[in-house]
Design a protein around this motif. Structure first.
Motif, short mmCIF file in Angstrom:
data_model
loop_
_atom_site.label_atom_id
_atom_site.label_comp_id
_atom_site.label_asym_id
_atom_site.label_seq_id
_atom_site.Cartn_x
_atom_site.Cartn_y
_atom_site.Cartn_z
N ILE A 44 -0.84 -14.37 -8.16
CA ILE A 44 0.15 -13.29 -8.25
C ILE A 44 -0.33 -12.11 -7.40
CG2 ILE A 44 -0.87 -12.14 -10.27
CD1 ILE A 44 2.60 -12.44 -10.82
N ALA A 45 0.62 -11.33 -6.90
CA ALA A 45 0.28 -10.13 -6.12
C ALA A 45 0.83 -8.90 -6.83
CB ALA A 45 0.86 -10.23 -4.72
N ILE A 46 0.08 -7.81 -6.75
CA ILE A 46 0.51 -6.52 -7.30
C ILE A 46 0.47 -5.51 -6.17
CG2 ILE A 46 0.08 -4.71 -8.98
CD1 ILE A 46 -1.27 -6.76 -10.77
N ASP A 47 1.60 -4.90 -5.89
CA ASP A 47 1.74 -3.96 -4.77
C ASP A 47 1.83 -2.53 -5.25
OD1 ASP A 47 2.57 -2.92 -2.09
OD2 ASP A 47 4.50 -2.66 -3.10
N PHE A 48 0.81 -1.75 -4.97
CA PHE A 48 0.85 -0.29 -5.10
C PHE A 48 0.32 0.26 -3.79
CE2 PHE A 48 1.26 -1.11 -9.60
CZ PHE A 48 2.00 -0.03 -10.06
N SER A 49 1.16 0.21 -2.76
CA SER A 49 0.71 0.59 -1.43
C SER A 49 1.34 1.93 -1.03
CB SER A 49 1.03 -0.51 -0.41
OG SER A 49 2.39 -0.90 -0.46
N SER A 50 2.16 1.92 -0.02
CA SER A 50 2.83 3.14 0.45
C SER A 50 4.26 2.77 0.82
CB SER A 50 2.11 3.71 1.68
OG SER A 50 2.26 2.82 2.78
N PRO A 51 5.17 3.75 0.88
CA PRO A 51 6.55 3.44 1.27
C PRO A 51 6.63 2.73 2.60
CG PRO A 51 6.41 5.68 0.41
CD PRO A 51 5.00 5.18 0.53
N GLU A 52 5.73 3.05 3.52
CA GLU A 52 5.75 2.46 4.86
C GLU A 52 5.28 1.00 4.86
OE1 GLU A 52 5.56 6.71 4.77
OE2 GLU A 52 4.00 5.30 4.11
N ALA A 53 4.41 0.65 3.91
CA ALA A 53 3.81 -0.69 3.90
C ALA A 53 4.46 -1.64 2.90
CB ALA A 53 2.31 -0.57 3.58
N ALA A 54 5.24 -1.11 1.96
CA ALA A 54 5.71 -1.92 0.83
C ALA A 54 6.55 -3.11 1.26
CB ALA A 54 6.48 -1.05 -0.15
N VAL A 55 7.52 -2.90 2.15
CA VAL A 55 8.43 -3.99 2.52
C VAL A 55 7.66 -5.14 3.16
CG1 VAL A 55 10.39 -4.66 3.98
CG2 VAL A 55 10.44 -2.49 2.73
N ALA A 56 6.73 -4.83 4.05
CA ALA A 56 5.92 -5.87 4.69
C ALA A 56 5.04 -6.57 3.67
CB ALA A 56 5.06 -5.26 5.80
N ASN A 57 4.43 -5.83 2.76
CA ASN A 57 3.56 -6.43 1.74
C ASN A 57 4.34 -7.37 0.83
OD1 ASN A 57 1.10 -5.27 2.42
ND2 ASN A 57 1.42 -3.46 1.16
N ILE A 58 5.50 -6.90 0.35
CA ILE A 58 6.30 -7.71 -0.58
C ILE A 58 6.82 -8.96 0.13
CG2 ILE A 58 8.37 -7.74 -2.02
CD1 ILE A 58 7.96 -4.62 -2.28
N SER A 59 7.29 -8.79 1.36
CA SER A 59 7.80 -9.92 2.14
C SER A 59 6.73 -10.97 2.37
CB SER A 59 8.35 -9.44 3.48
OG SER A 59 9.42 -8.54 3.31
N LYS A 60 5.52 -10.50 2.68
CA LYS A 60 4.41 -11.42 2.95
C LYS A 60 4.11 -12.27 1.72
CE LYS A 60 1.22 -9.77 5.54
NZ LYS A 60 0.04 -9.01 6.05
N ALA A 61 4.11 -11.65 0.55
CA ALA A 61 3.84 -12.39 -0.68
C ALA A 61 4.95 -13.39 -0.97
CB ALA A 61 3.67 -11.43 -1.85
N ILE A 62 6.20 -12.96 -0.86
CA ILE A 62 7.33 -13.86 -1.14
C ILE A 62 7.31 -15.04 -0.18
CG2 ILE A 62 9.85 -14.06 -1.08
CD1 ILE A 62 9.96 -11.16 -2.12
N ASN A 63 7.08 -14.77 1.10
CA ASN A 63 7.05 -15.86 2.09
C ASN A 63 5.89 -16.82 1.85
OD1 ASN A 63 9.35 -15.33 3.72
ND2 ASN A 63 8.29 -13.63 4.71
N ALA A 64 4.83 -16.34 1.21
CA ALA A 64 3.69 -17.20 0.89
C ALA A 64 3.86 -17.92 -0.44
CB ALA A 64 2.41 -16.37 0.87
#
Length: 232
Positions: A44-64
């Motif tokens: 599982i992934a938990i994202d507490f990053s930044s507004p600029e990084a969130a979309v890329a982080n979430i997408s990367k996890a979903i795609n994986a």
């Protein structure tokens, strides 16, 4: 449970500490400038990053194919894009503007109160939020959630930061040193004021809620909220 931490600031470090105390392990963590471990090893992934990084982080996890819990605010212009991707990939996703159990109970109280006040037009609602000076977005995602609940029961048409017009739900955002998060909803009339307040004393409430959500989401498919996690 093997956890990937997407974003390793104060919240990420608090989640790491509490997760390890519960017997979970951190197999990947990243910041804007570096990463450690392998994302694909995570349950599982938990994202507490930044507004600029969130979309890329979430997408990367979903795609994986990795279920993801996100508490990053300030990126919701892309929320539909993320939910569409999650559905397309048969993924697992929870977003919450606030993972604190107390705040989510507060949300339920706030929506109930907004319904009560709907018939009493002499009361005007307003919201004040106070956070630490490092917080980038204003108003907070929690304040926006509170505002959206009130607007569903109000003649006010939209929320506005420092709003002044009669048809606007005013949100005041303050930034002060070392404040974990305070939200106050006030209903003002000529004869009295009624207020609801939530004040966080530490980051641990947010972190524990995020870990609880991750534990709940791990074996599920779909898009969920904290109401699902808490059975509210």
């Amino acid at each position: 449970m093997k956890i990937a931490l997407l974003g390793y600031g104060k919240m990420g470090r608090t989640i790491e500490k509490l997760a390890e105390e519960k017997g979970h392990s951190i197999v990947f963590k990243n910041t804007k400038d570096s990463s450690d471990g392998k994302l694909e090893n995570a349950d599982i992934a938990i994202d507490f990053s930044s507004p600029e990084a969130a979309v890329a982080n979430i997408s990367k996890a979903i795609n994986a194919g990795i279920p993801i819990v996100s508490g990053t605010t300030g990126w919701l212009d892309s929320f539909d894009e993320i939910t569409d991707l999650c559905k397309e990939r048969n993924g697992s996703f929870i977003y919450a503007s606030n993972f604190s159990i107390g705040v989510n109970l507060f949300f339920n109280i706030n929506e109930y109160a907004a319904g009560l006040f709907a018939s009493w037009k002499e009361y005007t609602a307003s919201i004040e939020e106070i956070h630490h000076v490092e917080k980038k977005d204003a108003p907070s995602g929690t304040a926006i959630t509170i505002a959206e609940q009130i607007l569903r029961h109000s003649n006010q048409k939209e929320w506005k930061l420092d709003g002044k017009d009669e048809g606007e739900l005013k949100i005041t955002a303050k930034r002060e040193k070392d404040v974990k998060g305070t939200h106050i909803v006030s209903y003002d009339s000529k004869i009295d004021t009624i207020s609801l307040k939530h004040e966080a004393h530490s980051r641990e409430g947010f972190a524990m809620g995020a870990i609880l959500a991750a534990e709940w989401l791990k074996e599920k498919k779909g898009i969920f909220t904290m109401k699902d996690v808490l059975g509210l």
